[in-house]
Design a protein around this motif. Structure first.
Motif, PDB file in Angstrom:
ATOM      1  N   ASP A 249     -13.863  -0.564   5.203  1.00 59.55           N
ATOM      2  CA  ASP A 249     -13.198  -1.198   4.254  1.00 59.55           C
ATOM      3  C   ASP A 249     -11.727  -1.683   4.742  1.00 59.55           C
ATOM      4  O   ASP A 249     -11.155  -0.717   4.889  1.00 59.55           O
ATOM      5  CB  ASP A 249     -13.454  -0.028   3.016  1.00 59.55           C
ATOM      6  N   PRO A 250     -11.603  -2.871   4.534  1.00 55.89           N
ATOM      7  CA  PRO A 250     -10.103  -3.301   4.783  1.00 55.89           C
ATOM      8  C   PRO A 250      -9.057  -2.671   4.012  1.00 55.89           C
ATOM      9  O   PRO A 250      -8.034  -2.140   4.585  1.00 55.89           O
ATOM     10  CB  PRO A 250     -10.393  -4.730   4.346  1.00 55.89           C
ATOM     11  N   LEU A 251      -9.493  -2.427   2.885  1.00 61.23           N
ATOM     12  CA  LEU A 251      -8.415  -1.477   2.019  1.00 61.23           C
ATOM     13  C   LEU A 251      -8.320  -0.122   2.718  1.00 61.23           C
ATOM     14  O   LEU A 251      -6.978   0.541   2.938  1.00 61.23           O
ATOM     15  CB  LEU A 251      -9.180  -1.027   0.843  1.00 61.23           C
ATOM     16  N   GLU A 252      -9.158   0.830   3.281  1.00 63.81           N
ATOM     17  CA  GLU A 252      -8.979   1.712   4.043  1.00 63.81           C
ATOM     18  C   GLU A 252      -8.203   1.487   5.321  1.00 63.81           C
ATOM     19  O   GLU A 252      -7.428   2.347   5.858  1.00 63.81           O
ATOM     20  CB  GLU A 252     -10.294   2.425   4.386  1.00 63.81           C
ATOM     21  N   VAL A 253      -8.477   0.494   6.132  1.00 64.72           N
ATOM     22  CA  VAL A 253      -8.113   0.299   7.192  1.00 64.72           C
ATOM     23  C   VAL A 253      -6.586  -0.169   7.095  1.00 64.72           C
ATOM     24  O   VAL A 253      -5.545   0.293   7.859  1.00 64.72           O
ATOM     25  CB  VAL A 253      -8.641  -0.963   8.060  1.00 64.72           C
ATOM     26  N   LEU A 254      -6.272  -1.199   6.367  1.00 63.67           N
ATOM     27  CA  LEU A 254      -4.951  -1.559   6.005  1.00 63.67           C
ATOM     28  C   LEU A 254      -4.086  -0.823   4.993  1.00 63.67           C
ATOM     29  O   LEU A 254      -2.722  -0.768   5.396  1.00 63.67           O
ATOM     30  CB  LEU A 254      -5.038  -3.048   5.588  1.00 63.67           C
ATOM     31  N   GLY A 255      -4.646  -0.181   4.137  1.00 61.89           N
ATOM     32  CA  GLY A 255      -3.762   0.606   3.141  1.00 61.89           C
ATOM     33  C   GLY A 255      -3.494  -0.231   2.149  1.00 61.89           C
ATOM     34  O   GLY A 255      -3.645  -1.595   2.158  1.00 61.89           O
ATOM     35  N   ARG A 256      -3.099   0.442   0.674  1.00 58.62           N
ATOM     36  CA  ARG A 256      -2.911  -0.168  -0.299  1.00 58.62           C
ATOM     37  C   ARG A 256      -1.598  -1.234  -0.402  1.00 58.62           C
ATOM     38  O   ARG A 256      -1.753  -2.386  -1.045  1.00 58.62           O
ATOM     39  CB  ARG A 256      -2.553   0.843  -1.462  1.00 58.62           C
ATOM     40  N   ASP A 257      -0.481  -1.078   0.137  1.00 59.55           N
ATOM     41  CA  ASP A 257       0.580  -1.779   0.298  1.00 59.55           C
ATOM     42  C   ASP A 257       0.156  -3.191   0.847  1.00 59.55           C
ATOM     43  O   ASP A 257       0.618  -4.204   0.354  1.00 59.55           O
ATOM     44  CB  ASP A 257       1.810  -1.027   0.774  1.00 59.55           C
ATOM     45  N   ILE A 258      -0.251  -3.079   1.928  1.00 57.85           N
ATOM     46  CA  ILE A 258      -0.342  -4.467   2.945  1.00 57.85           C
ATOM     47  C   ILE A 258      -1.593  -5.264   2.059  1.00 57.85           C
ATOM     48  O   ILE A 258      -1.587  -6.470   1.858  1.00 57.85           O
ATOM     49  CB  ILE A 258      -1.139  -4.118   4.090  1.00 57.85           C
TER      50      ILE A 258
END
Length: 205
Positions: free
Chosen positions: A50-59
């Motif tokens: 999941d890009p959200l898990e990889v990149l994080g909320r802020d990004i």
């Protein structure tokens, strides 16, 4: 005889070296294949994350802010975690500003304090699909007007538009059927007629 034996030994040695060389090449080839398979598996695992898990909320917030409203709305459907990020007021505040820019009318419900900006945007979109005016719309605004050229010259001479002396006249409609004007307006109540106004309100209700 000794010479022949030596030749045979040398030949056997060359054969052994060739066999060892081929075995070494096979081992290297198998190793490269294993490494390629491992890299491919790692890439597939990375792509499936999941890009959200990889990149994080802020990004992800920065990325979503640069997308159009429809794309952000679609991302709301990905998962609960994505919905939590994609519904952020920091994203939809700017989307609302873009949507309302230059608009004469913004629905009151969309401007209620504390209302999530995503809800405000949705209400504005739904309101924009209306095909009729409401009483609230009529009474919500300061209406600018001027007489047209066919009216008697007496009225044109009183109209700032024709005199070129000041801004357009304003009229304010009220839900009780009355109308008011700016202080000092000499033509209050005469420009639209006292009969048309109640009829207009009746049509809007």
């Amino acid at each position: 005889m000794e010479l022949q034996e030596m030749e045979e030994k040398l030949l056997n040695g060359d054969v052994l070296l060739e066999v060892k060389k081929k075995k070494k090449q096979k081992r290297r080839k198998k190793k490269r294949k294993r490494e390629k398979r491992t890299e491919k598996i790692e890439e597939e695992v990375e792509l499936s994350q999941d890009p959200l898990e990889v990149l994080g909320r802020d990004i992800m917030l920065i990325i979503l802010k640069n997308l159009d409203a429809r794309s952000v709305a679609l991302s709301l459907l990905v998962s609960r975690a994505w919905h939590g990020v994609a519904s952020s007021d920091s994203i939809w505040s700017s989307k609302c500003e873009e949507l309302w820019l230059g608009k004469a009318h913004v629905p009151h419900l969309a401007l209620v304090q504390g209302l999530p900006k995503l809800a405000a945007y949705s209400l504005s979109i739904m309101d924009g699909k209306r095909t009729h005016i409401t009483k609230e719309d009529l009474c919500d605004h300061a209406w600018e007007f001027h007489f047209n050229k066919v009216v008697p010259e007496y009225w044109r001479n009183l109209d700032p538009y024709w005199k070129g002396t000041s801004p357009l006249m304003h009229r304010y409609f009220h839900t009780d059927g009355s109308q008011t004007a700016d202080p000092g307006d000499k033509e209050t109540g005469l420009e639209l007629g006292n009969v048309q106004r109640p009829l207009l309100l009746l049509q809007c209700s």
